[in-house]
Design a protein around this motif. Structure first.
Motif, short mmCIF file in Angstrom:
data_model
loop_
_atom_site.label_atom_id
_atom_site.label_comp_id
_atom_site.label_asym_id
_atom_site.label_seq_id
_atom_site.Cartn_x
_atom_site.Cartn_y
_atom_site.Cartn_z
N MET A 26 -6.14 3.30 5.72
CA MET A 26 -6.31 4.64 6.27
C MET A 26 -6.67 5.61 5.16
O MET A 26 -6.40 5.33 3.99
N SER A 27 -7.23 6.73 5.53
CA SER A 27 -7.67 7.70 4.53
C SER A 27 -6.51 8.15 3.65
O SER A 27 -6.68 8.32 2.45
N GLY A 28 -5.35 8.37 4.23
CA GLY A 28 -4.20 8.82 3.46
C GLY A 28 -4.24 10.29 3.14
O GLY A 28 -3.34 10.80 2.47
N GLU A 29 -5.28 10.98 3.61
CA GLU A 29 -5.37 12.43 3.34
C GLU A 29 -4.35 13.21 4.16
O GLU A 29 -3.86 14.24 3.71
N MET B 274 -8.46 4.89 10.59
CA MET B 274 -8.35 3.55 10.05
C MET B 274 -9.75 3.10 9.65
O MET B 274 -10.69 3.26 10.42
N THR B 275 -9.86 2.54 8.46
CA THR B 275 -11.17 2.11 7.99
C THR B 275 -11.32 0.59 7.95
O THR B 275 -12.43 0.09 7.99
N ASP B 276 -10.20 -0.14 7.89
CA ASP B 276 -10.26 -1.59 7.81
C ASP B 276 -8.89 -2.16 8.17
O ASP B 276 -7.90 -1.45 8.14
N ALA B 277 -8.87 -3.45 8.50
CA ALA B 277 -7.60 -4.11 8.82
C ALA B 277 -7.72 -5.60 8.49
O ALA B 277 -8.81 -6.17 8.55
N SER B 278 -6.59 -6.21 8.16
CA SER B 278 -6.52 -7.65 7.97
C SER B 278 -5.14 -8.11 8.42
O SER B 278 -4.20 -7.32 8.48
#
Length: 101
Positions: A23-26, A1-5
């Protein structure tokens, strides 16, 4: 996870917190990752929030919602998630979640 709101709204009489996580989604979102996110959100919110919805978005294209169906399928059998692009759990179900061992 890179960020959240997040945002709080009402669904009927229930206060709902909707959280969008980037999320990266990779790789597909795993059950352990989804559980960790749900537990973190649960533990950071007051009990007055009756339901929590998590929507996962791809970092490279935040308009794209990631498929959580595989992660949802691995949740405990006594949890009843609602799924419509994001996953929604009641406070009762959130309390049943335990961190991955």
């Amino acid at each position: 996870m890179t960020d959240a709101s997040g945002t709080v709204s009402y669904s009927g009489a229930a206060r709902t917190l909707t959280v969008a996580v980037i999320m990266s989604g990779e790789d597909p979102v795993t059950t352990s990752t989804l559980t960790a996110v749900l537990i973190a959100v649960r533990d950071a919110t007051p009990t007055g929030i009756q339901t929590i919805t998590v929507i996962a978005r791809k970092a490279a294209d935040e308009e794209k919602i990631l498929d959580l169906s595989g992660a949802i399928a691995g949740l405990p059998k006594d949890v009843t998630p609602l799924w419509d692009g994001g996953v929604t759990l009641s406070r009762v179900d959130l309390e049943k979640l335990k961190p991955a061992q």
